[in-house]
Design a protein around this motif. Structure first.
Motif, PDB file in Angstrom:
ATOM      1  N   GLU A 165      -5.203  -2.219 -20.689  1.00 21.03           N
ATOM      2  CA  GLU A 165      -6.138  -1.956 -19.570  1.00 21.03           C
ATOM      3  C   GLU A 165      -6.721  -3.161 -18.768  1.00 21.03           C
ATOM      4  O   GLU A 165      -6.401  -3.449 -17.662  1.00 21.03           O
ATOM      5  CB  GLU A 165      -7.464  -1.350 -19.857  1.00 21.03           C
ATOM      6  N   CYS A 173       3.325  -5.377 -19.064  1.00 23.65           N
ATOM      7  CA  CYS A 173       1.909  -4.904 -18.354  1.00 23.65           C
ATOM      8  C   CYS A 173       1.768  -5.941 -17.012  1.00 23.65           C
ATOM      9  O   CYS A 173       1.258  -5.580 -15.997  1.00 23.65           O
ATOM     10  CB  CYS A 173       0.754  -4.810 -19.155  1.00 23.65           C
ATOM     11  N   GLU A 211      -3.135  -4.973 -17.101  1.00 21.07           N
ATOM     12  CA  GLU A 211      -3.013  -4.061 -16.054  1.00 21.07           C
ATOM     13  C   GLU A 211      -4.082  -4.288 -14.820  1.00 21.07           C
ATOM     14  O   GLU A 211      -3.615  -4.381 -13.550  1.00 21.07           O
ATOM     15  CB  GLU A 211      -2.998  -2.597 -16.205  1.00 21.07           C
ATOM     16  N   ALA A 212      -5.279  -4.654 -15.023  1.00 22.45           N
ATOM     17  CA  ALA A 212      -6.204  -4.979 -14.154  1.00 22.45           C
ATOM     18  C   ALA A 212      -5.956  -6.308 -13.639  1.00 22.45           C
ATOM     19  O   ALA A 212      -6.042  -6.595 -12.158  1.00 22.45           O
ATOM     20  CB  ALA A 212      -7.694  -5.022 -14.955  1.00 22.45           C
ATOM     21  N   HIS A 253      -2.722  -7.673 -13.527  1.00 22.08           N
ATOM     22  CA  HIS A 253      -1.602  -7.592 -12.724  1.00 22.08           C
ATOM     23  C   HIS A 253      -1.932  -6.850 -11.387  1.00 22.08           C
ATOM     24  O   HIS A 253      -1.272  -7.521 -10.025  1.00 22.08           O
ATOM     25  CB  HIS A 253      -0.598  -6.770 -13.430  1.00 22.08           C
ATOM     26  N   GLN A 254      -2.932  -5.824 -11.160  1.00 27.97           N
ATOM     27  CA  GLN A 254      -3.160  -5.317 -10.004  1.00 27.97           C
ATOM     28  C   GLN A 254      -3.842  -6.134  -9.190  1.00 27.97           C
ATOM     29  O   GLN A 254      -3.809  -6.127  -7.661  1.00 27.97           O
ATOM     30  CB  GLN A 254      -4.107  -3.993 -10.139  1.00 27.97           C
ATOM     31  N   ASP A 255      -4.998  -6.877  -9.749  1.00 29.62           N
ATOM     32  CA  ASP A 255      -5.306  -7.931  -8.850  1.00 29.62           C
ATOM     33  C   ASP A 255      -4.473  -9.083  -8.158  1.00 29.62           C
ATOM     34  O   ASP A 255      -4.414  -9.594  -6.963  1.00 29.62           O
ATOM     35  CB  ASP A 255      -6.767  -8.722  -9.758  1.00 29.62           C
ATOM     36  N   LEU A 277      -1.194  -8.320  -7.443  1.00 28.94           N
ATOM     37  CA  LEU A 277      -0.561  -7.881  -6.615  1.00 28.94           C
ATOM     38  C   LEU A 277      -1.341  -7.681  -5.041  1.00 28.94           C
ATOM     39  O   LEU A 277      -0.906  -7.734  -4.003  1.00 28.94           O
ATOM     40  CB  LEU A 277       0.110  -6.302  -7.029  1.00 28.94           C
ATOM     41  N   THR A 278      -2.684  -7.271  -5.408  1.00 32.19           N
ATOM     42  CA  THR A 278      -3.460  -7.377  -4.155  1.00 32.19           C
ATOM     43  C   THR A 278      -3.484  -8.699  -3.511  1.00 32.19           C
ATOM     44  O   THR A 278      -3.379  -8.653  -1.984  1.00 32.19           O
ATOM     45  CB  THR A 278      -4.858  -6.720  -4.543  1.00 32.19           C
ATOM     46  N   ARG A 279      -3.605  -9.598  -4.173  1.00 24.79           N
ATOM     47  CA  ARG A 279      -3.686 -10.888  -3.643  1.00 24.79           C
ATOM     48  C   ARG A 279      -2.395 -11.127  -2.965  1.00 24.79           C
ATOM     49  O   ARG A 279      -2.343 -12.019  -1.991  1.00 24.79           O
ATOM     50  CB  ARG A 279      -4.204 -12.105  -4.546  1.00 24.79           C
ATOM     51  N   ASP A 292      -2.132 -18.416 -11.151  1.00 26.04           N
ATOM     52  CA  ASP A 292      -1.687 -16.898 -11.500  1.00 26.04           C
ATOM     53  C   ASP A 292      -0.290 -17.209 -12.080  1.00 26.04           C
ATOM     54  O   ASP A 292       0.147 -16.319 -12.694  1.00 26.04           O
ATOM     55  CB  ASP A 292      -1.412 -16.241 -10.129  1.00 26.04           C
TER      56      ASP A 292
END
Length: 683
Positions: free
Chosen positions: A665, A491, A668-669, A671-673, A675-677, A567
């Motif tokens: 959940e 995840c 995944e949040a 990881h998404q954060d 990737l956004t950064r 990170d």
């Protein structure tokens, strides 16, 4: 009425004060100021202060600023050589510059950290060194030796601390020739000691401090009496470090070292004047027989030793084996007597062998009262150990009763000021008096301060305990931990630290993770496969843009002192609650003492030990105000038992997630954060 130092410290930490004006990224924090003022008070008036300062408080500045502003001579002790280097090379110079103080700093390590040029030359002539890699390393060391000023081996990149070359190019208390050495005037150890004696602030480590208490030989015997302020950072390690030094030990590795040095020196400097081959083969044979009597061992074990011989070993065979080692030492002493005038090397070898013989005699006699004996046995060596149960008596009798030496021209009222002692760490217990730390360290009367972390843990971190995992003593437990970690890693894309309580679990979890994550692009790093420094560097690189993250499976030393802000680390998985091993001889002896006192070994020893270790492991996760992450503890006793609730209460107040779906959940949040950064380059 406040002391002038109190006011100076208050001003330094105030908004728009000198620290905020002169130091990057400094933000005034009430907890840090409270700690700094408490340190200032004990520095000004003397006495003992114990401070538990949660992660993010900024305890380093909180004790350094009052110490530096006081104008006193300061001795600062840390847990490891790496922390020493950080304080000396980064934190102290920044503060000295910010405060604009004319302060001289010095770094003092143990002998084994410095190159011994005499032993380096002996190693060059040693025909027993045949390994090509070791020979190549020796050549690199010789080249470096021509340019180094300090001789500190930490300066030499690529030299693994486990390298077999290190004992060949460094001295120790036993083999140092002292003033008789031809290299005495240019000795790096002596140069470091001279700098320390002339400095205002000296940075040492706990091992060096207690080594000096045990043998009065490291240079501290001259240094400590002239120091008024003594600060121990990472103080939670003090008791265990002290116990190891304040007892005595005899190791087969030590015996083989002196045998090797005796043969090399005899053949180089006095060939034909004694039967060096015969004497050394006798000592080596007796030493190896002593090791063999401990039986075949795949890993390291501790054998109880409450009777004449350790458990599982025949008394007669044990006593005979020890006596044979003692007799071989006596034979070596006779040979050395015939050549003692030829070179100082032989006089020092005589002292070393005599010390070995003395230790053999000590272990042939009964154990000292209020101490415990055991034997460490591994595949390659054996160590006979005797240690006190804690350092309380030593601290009370040998530290707290001492006052610093005051210079003749000091002001009159300075003569009566007691020394100031400060002990601090992020984890020192879970009760208001921090008894886990203060009792074994003899500090029951110290002032105690607890400063909580300023981090917003409910927003920054979540805690998950799998309810349906098997019990930790089930053979399937480690495989289930690996599966939980593997699913979480997928995840998150790596960025995971798995902490184990045993080496067996380390190996099982490492192997299963490698199988389950093969082809995922995530690299699985396992402690022991690379030097610790390499593992840490590779793990920290794992969050670089365009690279897959890493999973590091580690035990022991990685539970603390492994600092990965940002990170690169967003998930910590702990395999089970870190209770001390109940069959460890030292643990057994401490438990028995508590029983005799009418106390509960489980509540008063096992649970507090687990609290401190768990807080240390969990503390790897959130290192700054902006860090985010999840902690997974794969031991459902944390949520099904009364003592589990005590352990949770001792942890930072993380948001608890109840199901695996909620964990997924949360990951995944994260990881998404991430990737956004990465996409917007807002690291």
């Amino acid at each position: 009425m406040s002391h002038p130092l109190h006011d100076l410290v208050q001003e330094a930490f105030a908004p728009l004060g000198v620290l905020e004006r002169a130091t990057d990224h400094f933000t005034p924090r009430q907890g840090q100021t409270d700690m700094a003022l408490a340190v200032a008070d004990v520095v000004a008036h003397g006495g003992s202060l114990v401070v538990e300062a949660g992660t993010g408080v900024g305890k380093t500045f909180a004790y350094l600023v009052p110490a530096l502003l006081s104008g006193e001579r300061v001795l600062l002790s840390t847990a490891t050589k790496a922390l020493q280097d950080q304080l000396f090379a980064r934190d102290l110079p920044r503060l000295v510059q910010a405060l604009n103080l004319p302060i001289r700093l010095a770094l003092l390590k143990g002998r084994s950290s410095y190159l011994c040029t005499h032993r380096m030359e002996m190693a060059r002539r040693d025909t027993q060194i045949s390994d090509r890699h070791t020979v190549h390393l020796l050549s690199r060391v010789e080249t470096w030796s021509l340019s180094t000023r300090t001789g500190d081996l930490a300066e030499l990149p690529g030299l693994d601390e486990r390298s077999p070359l290190i004992p060949l190019i460094t001295s120790n208390r036993e083999n140092c020739l002292g003033s008789q050495c031809s290299k005495f005037k240019t000795c790096h150890v002596n140069a470091a000691r001279r700098e320390a004696l002339g400095a205002d602030v000296v940075v040492i480590n706990h091992h060096l401090f207690f080594a000096d208490m045990a043998v009065r030989e490291t240079g501290m015997a001259e240094l400590l009496p002239s120091v008024r302020v003594v600060i121990f950072d990472e103080a939670h390690q003090l008791n265990e470090v002290g116990v190891n030094f304040l007892g005595h030990q005899l190791g087969t590795a030590q015996l083989l070292d002196v045998t090797r040095d005796l043969l090399a020196t005899g053949l180089q400097l006095a060939r034909g004047l004694a039967d060096w081959q015969g004497v050394c083969s006798g000592l080596e044979r007796a030493t190896r027989e002593l090791r063999l009597i401990g039986g075949k061992r795949m890993g390291a074990v501790k054998l109880r030793w409450t009777e004449q011989a350790p458990e599982g070993i025949h008394v007669g065979a044990w006593m005979q084996s020890l006596e044979d080692v003692g007799a071989a030492c006596v034979q070596a002493l006779h040979a050395l007597d015939t050549v003692s005038e030829i070179a100082p090397d032989f006089m020092r070898l005589h002292d070393r062998v005599a010390e070995m013989a003395k230790r053999v005699d000590a272990f042939l006699n009964p154990c000292a009262p209020d101490a415990v004996r055991w034997v460490d046995v591994s595949a390659s060596q054996m160590r006979l150990m005797e240690a006190p149960l804690d350092i309380a008596e030593t601290v009370r009798e040998r530290l707290m009763t001492q006052s610093p030496v005051i210079e003749e021209d000091a002001v009159a009222d300075a003569d009566t000021r007691p020394r100031a002692w400060v002990f601090t760490s992020a984890t020192l217990g879970d009760d208001p008096r921090l008894r886990w730390f203060t009792e074994p360290c003899g500090l029951e009367s110290a002032t105690v301060l607890r400063v909580s972390s300023p981090f917003d843990y409910p927003a920054q971190a979540s805690l998950y305990v799998p309810r349906d995992i098997v019990r930790p003593n089930d053979p399937a437990h480690s495989s289930q931990v690996a599966t939980i970690a593997s699913n979480a890693v997928r995840c998150l894309g790596g960025r995971t630290l798995v902490l184990t309580t045993t080496l067996r679990a380390l190996r099982v979890i490492g192997d299963v993770l490698k199988q389950q994550l093969e082809g995922s692009g995530v690299e699985v790093l396992v402690q022991g496969e690379w030097p610790k420094r390499h593992l840490m560097e590779r793990f920290r690189e794992g969050a670089h843009v365009g690279e897959a993250g890493c999973v590091l499976v580690a035990s022991a030393t990685f539970w603390e002192g492994f600092d990965v802000p940002g990170d690169a680390l967003q998930l910590v998985v702990i395999d089970k609650l870190p209770f001390p091993p109940p069959n460890d001889p030292l643990v057994e002896a401490r438990s028995k003492r508590l029983e005799l006192q009418g106390r509960s070994p489980f509540n008063d020893y096992f649970v507090p030990e687990a609290v401190v270790a768990l807080k240390q492991g969990a503390g790897r996760l959130i290192r700054t105000e902006s860090d985010r992450g999840a902690l997974v503890v794969c031991d459902n006793r944390l949520v099904t038992t009364g003592y589990g609730r005590r352990l949770i209460a001792a942890l930072p107040p993380m948001r608890q997630v109840q199901t695996n779906e909620e964990l997924v959940e949360a990951l995944e949040a994260l990881h998404q954060d991430f990737l956004t950064r990465v996409a917007t380059k807002t690291f």
